[in-house]
Design a protein around this motif. Structure first.
Motif, PDB file in Angstrom:
ATOM      1  N   VAL A 218      28.954 118.900  45.247  1.00  0.00           N
ATOM      2  CA  VAL A 218      28.225 117.846  45.963  1.00  0.00           C
ATOM      3  C   VAL A 218      29.220 117.081  46.820  1.00  0.00           C
ATOM      4  O   VAL A 218      30.314 116.745  46.351  1.00  0.00           O
ATOM      5  CB  VAL A 218      27.521 116.877  44.981  1.00  0.00           C
ATOM      6  CG1 VAL A 218      26.756 115.801  45.762  1.00  0.00           C
ATOM      7  CG2 VAL A 218      26.574 117.618  44.057  1.00  0.00           C
ATOM      8  N   GLY A 219      28.844 116.766  48.048  1.00  0.00           N
ATOM      9  CA  GLY A 219      29.741 116.036  48.929  1.00  0.00           C
ATOM     10  C   GLY A 219      29.765 114.545  48.630  1.00  0.00           C
ATOM     11  O   GLY A 219      28.740 113.958  48.270  1.00  0.00           O
ATOM     12  N   PRO A 220      30.911 113.894  48.742  1.00  0.00           N
ATOM     13  CA  PRO A 220      31.005 112.452  48.510  1.00  0.00           C
ATOM     14  C   PRO A 220      30.062 111.638  49.391  1.00  0.00           C
ATOM     15  O   PRO A 220      29.579 110.584  48.978  1.00  0.00           O
ATOM     16  CB  PRO A 220      32.471 112.139  48.834  1.00  0.00           C
ATOM     17  CG  PRO A 220      33.202 113.437  48.624  1.00  0.00           C
ATOM     18  CD  PRO A 220      32.238 114.491  49.037  1.00  0.00           C
TER      19      PRO A 220
ATOM     20  N   THR B  39      24.495 104.974  47.124  1.00  0.00           N
ATOM     21  CA  THR B  39      24.977 103.786  46.416  1.00  0.00           C
ATOM     22  C   THR B  39      25.386 102.667  47.358  1.00  0.00           C
ATOM     23  O   THR B  39      25.474 101.503  46.938  1.00  0.00           O
ATOM     24  CB  THR B  39      26.182 104.130  45.532  1.00  0.00           C
ATOM     25  OG1 THR B  39      27.281 104.563  46.362  1.00  0.00           O
ATOM     26  CG2 THR B  39      25.833 105.231  44.539  1.00  0.00           C
ATOM     27  N   GLY B  40      25.660 103.013  48.620  1.00  0.00           N
ATOM     28  CA  GLY B  40      26.130 102.021  49.567  1.00  0.00           C
ATOM     29  C   GLY B  40      27.553 101.576  49.308  1.00  0.00           C
ATOM     30  O   GLY B  40      27.998 100.538  49.808  1.00  0.00           O
ATOM     31  N   ARG B  41      28.307 102.382  48.540  1.00  0.00           N
ATOM     32  CA  ARG B  41      29.686 102.044  48.199  1.00  0.00           C
ATOM     33  C   ARG B  41      30.582 103.268  48.418  1.00  0.00           C
ATOM     34  O   ARG B  41      30.117 104.413  48.310  1.00  0.00           O
ATOM     35  CB  ARG B  41      29.790 101.572  46.750  1.00  0.00           C
ATOM     36  CG  ARG B  41      29.032 100.269  46.508  1.00  0.00           C
ATOM     37  CD  ARG B  41      29.162  99.799  45.068  1.00  0.00           C
ATOM     38  NE  ARG B  41      30.547  99.544  44.698  1.00  0.00           N
ATOM     39  CZ  ARG B  41      31.225  98.447  45.033  1.00  0.00           C
ATOM     40  NH1 ARG B  41      30.647  97.514  45.774  1.00  0.00           N
ATOM     41  NH2 ARG B  41      32.485  98.277  44.641  1.00  0.00           N
ATOM     42  N   PRO B  42      31.869 103.034  48.694  1.00  0.00           N
ATOM     43  CA  PRO B  42      32.785 104.170  48.886  1.00  0.00           C
ATOM     44  C   PRO B  42      32.878 105.025  47.628  1.00  0.00           C
ATOM     45  O   PRO B  42      32.843 104.508  46.504  1.00  0.00           O
ATOM     46  CB  PRO B  42      34.124 103.492  49.186  1.00  0.00           C
ATOM     47  CG  PRO B  42      33.792 102.098  49.593  1.00  0.00           C
ATOM     48  CD  PRO B  42      32.553 101.742  48.861  1.00  0.00           C
TER      49      PRO B  42
ATOM     50  N   THR C  45      37.962 109.415  45.037  1.00  0.00           N
ATOM     51  CA  THR C  45      38.279 110.802  44.698  1.00  0.00           C
ATOM     52  C   THR C  45      39.728 111.023  44.296  1.00  0.00           C
ATOM     53  O   THR C  45      40.069 112.119  43.852  1.00  0.00           O
ATOM     54  CB  THR C  45      37.961 111.727  45.899  1.00  0.00           C
ATOM     55  OG1 THR C  45      38.693 111.272  47.039  1.00  0.00           O
ATOM     56  CG2 THR C  45      36.461 111.715  46.215  1.00  0.00           C
ATOM     57  N   ASP C  46      40.587 110.024  44.463  1.00  0.00           N
ATOM     58  CA  ASP C  46      41.973 110.237  44.067  1.00  0.00           C
ATOM     59  C   ASP C  46      42.572 108.931  43.559  1.00  0.00           C
ATOM     60  O   ASP C  46      41.978 107.864  43.672  1.00  0.00           O
ATOM     61  CB  ASP C  46      42.800 110.802  45.233  1.00  0.00           C
ATOM     62  CG  ASP C  46      42.870 109.844  46.409  1.00  0.00           C
ATOM     63  OD1 ASP C  46      43.539 108.797  46.287  1.00  0.00           O
ATOM     64  OD2 ASP C  46      42.262 110.135  47.449  1.00  0.00           O
ATOM     65  N   MET C  47      43.768 109.033  43.005  1.00  0.00           N
ATOM     66  CA  MET C  47      44.418 107.904  42.351  1.00  0.00           C
ATOM     67  C   MET C  47      44.686 106.747  43.307  1.00  0.00           C
ATOM     68  O   MET C  47      44.833 105.596  42.883  1.00  0.00           O
ATOM     69  CB  MET C  47      45.746 108.349  41.739  1.00  0.00           C
ATOM     70  CG  MET C  47      45.578 109.262  40.534  1.00  0.00           C
ATOM     71  SD  MET C  47      45.147 108.386  39.043  1.00  0.00           S
ATOM     72  CE  MET C  47      46.753 107.710  38.596  1.00  0.00           C
ATOM     73  N   TRP C  48      44.748 107.020  44.590  1.00  0.00           N
ATOM     74  CA  TRP C  48      45.127 105.981  45.549  1.00  0.00           C
ATOM     75  C   TRP C  48      43.941 105.518  46.385  1.00  0.00           C
ATOM     76  O   TRP C  48      44.127 104.815  47.371  1.00  0.00           O
ATOM     77  CB  TRP C  48      46.254 106.507  46.446  1.00  0.00           C
ATOM     78  CG  TRP C  48      47.349 107.118  45.620  1.00  0.00           C
ATOM     79  CD1 TRP C  48      47.674 108.431  45.524  1.00  0.00           C
ATOM     80  CD2 TRP C  48      48.213 106.430  44.731  1.00  0.00           C
ATOM     81  NE1 TRP C  48      48.685 108.626  44.627  1.00  0.00           N
ATOM     82  CE2 TRP C  48      49.049 107.394  44.121  1.00  0.00           C
ATOM     83  CE3 TRP C  48      48.380 105.091  44.364  1.00  0.00           C
ATOM     84  CZ2 TRP C  48      50.021 107.079  43.182  1.00  0.00           C
ATOM     85  CZ3 TRP C  48      49.351 104.771  43.425  1.00  0.00           C
ATOM     86  CH2 TRP C  48      50.147 105.751  42.849  1.00  0.00           C
ATOM     87  N   SER C  49      42.730 105.889  45.952  1.00  0.00           N
ATOM     88  CA  SER C  49      41.541 105.400  46.649  1.00  0.00           C
ATOM     89  C   SER C  49      41.390 103.908  46.422  1.00  0.00           C
ATOM     90  O   SER C  49      41.648 103.403  45.329  1.00  0.00           O
ATOM     91  CB  SER C  49      40.288 106.111  46.126  1.00  0.00           C
ATOM     92  OG  SER C  49      40.346 107.483  46.412  1.00  0.00           O
ATOM     93  N   LEU C  50      40.999 103.194  47.453  1.00  0.00           N
ATOM     94  CA  LEU C  50      40.823 101.749  47.351  1.00  0.00           C
ATOM     95  C   LEU C  50      39.349 101.389  47.394  1.00  0.00           C
ATOM     96  O   LEU C  50      38.645 101.792  48.315  1.00  0.00           O
ATOM     97  CB  LEU C  50      41.542 101.042  48.506  1.00  0.00           C
ATOM     98  CG  LEU C  50      43.070 101.128  48.526  1.00  0.00           C
ATOM     99  CD1 LEU C  50      43.595 100.454  49.788  1.00  0.00           C
ATOM    100  CD2 LEU C  50      43.662 100.469  47.302  1.00  0.00           C
ATOM    101  N   PRO C  51      38.848 100.650  46.405  1.00  0.00           N
ATOM    102  CA  PRO C  51      37.486 100.132  46.510  1.00  0.00           C
ATOM    103  C   PRO C  51      37.416  99.107  47.618  1.00  0.00           C
ATOM    104  O   PRO C  51      38.430  98.682  48.151  1.00  0.00           O
ATOM    105  CB  PRO C  51      37.231  99.511  45.130  1.00  0.00           C
ATOM    106  CG  PRO C  51      38.579  99.219  44.580  1.00  0.00           C
ATOM    107  CD  PRO C  51      39.514 100.237  45.167  1.00  0.00           C
ATOM    108  N   GLU C  52      36.224  98.669  47.951  1.00  0.00           N
ATOM    109  CA  GLU C  52      36.045  97.809  49.121  1.00  0.00           C
ATOM    110  C   GLU C  52      36.736  96.458  48.984  1.00  0.00           C
ATOM    111  O   GLU C  52      37.005  95.789  49.975  1.00  0.00           O
ATOM    112  CB  GLU C  52      34.549  97.605  49.387  1.00  0.00           C
ATOM    113  CG  GLU C  52      33.814  96.892  48.273  1.00  0.00           C
ATOM    114  CD  GLU C  52      32.329  96.785  48.565  1.00  0.00           C
ATOM    115  OE1 GLU C  52      31.669  95.969  47.921  1.00  0.00           O
ATOM    116  OE2 GLU C  52      31.832  97.518  49.433  1.00  0.00           O
ATOM    117  N   ASP C  53      37.013  96.010  47.737  1.00  0.00           N
ATOM    118  CA  ASP C  53      37.673  94.717  47.586  1.00  0.00           C
ATOM    119  C   ASP C  53      39.180  94.819  47.729  1.00  0.00           C
ATOM    120  O   ASP C  53      39.899  93.826  47.630  1.00  0.00           O
ATOM    121  CB  ASP C  53      37.316  94.071  46.248  1.00  0.00           C
ATOM    122  CG  ASP C  53      37.702  94.945  45.062  1.00  0.00           C
ATOM    123  OD1 ASP C  53      38.416  95.947  45.253  1.00  0.00           O
ATOM    124  OD2 ASP C  53      37.288  94.611  43.940  1.00  0.00           O
ATOM    125  N   GLY C  54      39.713  96.056  47.925  1.00  0.00           N
ATOM    126  CA  GLY C  54      41.126  96.227  48.176  1.00  0.00           C
ATOM    127  C   GLY C  54      42.003  96.251  46.953  1.00  0.00           C
ATOM    128  O   GLY C  54      43.224  96.372  47.067  1.00  0.00           O
TER     129      GLY C  54
END
Length: 411
Positions: free
Chosen positions: A48-50, A57-60, A63-72
Motif C-alpha cells: 500500500v502506498g503511503p 488521515t490528513g497527517r504525514p 516510514t523511517d527513523m528520521w521522519s518528522l511529524p508535523e510538529d517538528g
C-alpha cells in the motif's frame, strides 16, 4: 461521544497482503475523531502506498527513523511517548519476532519500546507461520509483557490455503481497540456489568414456540458501550439476528428459565445489571414431544404457567445496581413506576412498545423514584450510548451514597 474521539493512535502497518484492510481502519479511526499517525515498514510500502494513508488521515505517513511529524519533534521518541495506544496491524512474523527480542532497528519497533501506552497487535500471516513454535513463543512473550495480541481469524488466505492467519475485519479491530482503551481510562474500568438482550422462546413442541418481537438491538448496543467504558461485560442473549459484540463474554440462552439461571450465575460478582431482555411472562405447562398436528376443524388450547420474575428475584441484592426496562402499550409511566418499586430496581427505562419494536429509533424515559428524565428520540445505538452514560452517572452517585460517613462503621 465516541470513546476514540481525541485519542492519539499510532498505527503500525507491516508488509502483508492484509495491509489493504488497514486502509479502512485508518479511515474509521479518523472519522471517529482520533488523531492517527501511520508508521509503515519498508515492506508495507510494497503493498500500500503511503499517499493512501496520508489522504485518509490528513497527517504525514512516517516510514523511517528520521521522519518528522508535523510538529517538528523527532518521531522515534515523541510518537511513542505521547500515544494513547499503539496498534500494529497487520503484524508479520518478522515484526513480532523483532518486538519479542526487544530490537529497535526501525521507527516502528523504536516507537513500541518508547511507549507506555497500551499495545494492540493483530497478526496476519500464513497459518503454518503463525502456528510455528517460534511465532507462538514470541506471541506468548509479548502477552507476558502486557501486549494485547488479537488472535487472527480462520479463513481462506491469499494463497489457496485455509487456516488461522486472517486479519480480523476493520470493525472488529476498532471494537478491540475501544475495549482496550476503556480498560485503561474508562469510568467503568474494573467493574463487572451484566446485560441481557433479546427475547426468550418458550417451546410448544419441537418446532413451535411462544416468543416476542424483541430485536436485541438496544441490549447489544448497551453491552458495546459498557465495554467501551472499560467494564468487563457479560452479555446474556435470547435468539436474535445479531452478531455478538467483540471483547465481551457472550452467553446464549433460549427460554426464560435458561435466562434466569444465566443471570443468577453472572450476577454473583456483578456491579451492575442491565435487564433489557424481553423475558416471556408465561410458558406452556407441557411441551409436546412431537410436532402437534391439526385434527379437522378442532382448535387447540394451551395451558400456560407463569415464568419466574428474573430481575424481581434479585430484589434482595442491594449490592448490585439494577436497571430494568418497561416496554408498555398503555399507562407507560405508571406501569414503569410500579415495576421500579416491585422489583427493587435502582433505575427503570420506559418506552412505548408500539412505537419502538422493529423501529430504528426510540424514545426512552428514565425513572428514578419520582424523577423522570426523557431522552430525545434517536437511533437505538445512539440512545444506548446516551442511556449508558446516564446509568454510569447514577451508579457513581449510588456508590457514594453507600460509603460510610465519618465516624460510621461499614457493614
Amino acid at each position: 461521544m465516541d470513546t476514540l474521539a481525541g485519542k492519539r493512535i499510532v498505527l503500525g502497518v507491516c508488509g502483508s497482503i492484509a495491509a489493504y484492510k488497514v486502509v479502512q481502519v485508518a479511515r474509521d479511526l479518523t472519522l471517529a475523531g482520533a488523531q492517527v499517525d501511520v508508521i509503515m515498514t519498508e515492506a508495507a510500502e510494497r503493498f500500500v502506498g503511503p499517499a493512501t494513508f496520508q489522504a485518509l488521515t490528513g497527517r504525514p505517513v512516517l516510514t523511517d527513523m528520521w521522519s518528522l511529524p508535523e510538529d517538528g519533534v523527532i518521531g522515534h521518541v515523541s510518537l511513542g511517548m505521547r500515544a494513547d495506544a499503539v496498534v500494529i496491524a497487520p503484524a508479520t512474523a518478522n515484526t513480532i519476532a523483532r518486538l519479542a527480542a526487544g530490537l529497535c532497528d526501525d521507527l516502528l519497533t523504536t516507537t513500541v519500546l518508547a511507549t507506555r501506552a497500551p499495545l494492540l497487535i493483530a497478526p496476519a500471516m500464513n497459518p503454518s507461520m503463525y502456528e510455528h513454535p517460534a511465532t507462538q513463543a514470541n506471541v506468548a512473550t509479548l502477552r507476558a509483557r502486557g501486549a494485547y495480541v488479537l488472535e487472527p481469524e480462520v479463513g481462506r488466505m491469499a494463497e489457496p490455503v485455509v487456516g488461522r492467519g486472517r486479519l480480523p475485519e476493520p470493525a472488529d479491530l476498532l471494537a478491540e481497540l475501544r475495549a482496550l482503551l476503556g480498560r485503561q481510562h474508562g469510568p467503568l474500568r474494573g467493574r463487572r456489568v451484566v446485560v441481557t438482550a433479546g427475547g426468550t422462546r418458550e417451546p410448544i413442541d419441537p418446532v413451535r414456540y411462544l416468543g416476542n418481537r424483541s430485536s436485541g438491538q438496544m441490549g447489544y448496543a448497551l453491552a458495546e458501550r459498557a465495554r467501551d467504558l472499560g467494564a468487563t461485560v457479560t452479555l446474556i442473549s435470547g435468539p436474535v439476528a445479531l452478531t455478538p459484540p467483540r471483547a465481551v463474554t457472550y452467553v446464549a440462552v433460549e427460554t426464560a428459565l435458561e435466562m434466569r439461571a444465566a443471570v443468577q450465575a453472572a450476577c454473583t460478582q456483578a456491579d451492575i445489571l442491565i435487564m433489557n431482555a424481553a423475558v416471556a411472562d408465561f410458558r406452556p405447562a407441557h411441551i409436546a414431544a412431537e410436532k402437534i398436528k391439526k385434527h379437522g376443524d378442532a382448535g387447540m388450547t394451551l395451558q400456560l404457567v407463569q415464568n419466574p420474575d428474573v430481575v424481581g428475584e434479585l430484589a434482595h441484592r442491594t449490592d448490585i445496581f439494577k436497571v430494568g426496562f418497561a416496554a408498555e402499550t398503555h399507562d407507560l409511566l405508571a406501569n414503569a413506576r410500579s415495576k421500579l418499586q416491585r422489583k427493587g430496581l435502582n433505575l427503570i427505562v420506559a418506552n412505548d412498545a408500539i412505537a419502538s419494536i422493529g423501529q430504528p429509533e426510540i424514545t426512552l424515559t428514565v425513572l428514578d423514584g419520582e424523577q423522570a428524565v426523557e431522552l430525545p428520540r434517536q437511533l437505538k445505538a445512539e440512545a444506548a450510548a446516551t442511556l449508558l452514560d446516564l446509568i454510569v452517572a447514577r451508579f457513581e452517585q449510588w456508590l457514594l451514597a453507600r460509603q460510610p460517613r465519618a465516624g460510621e462503621i461499614a457493614d
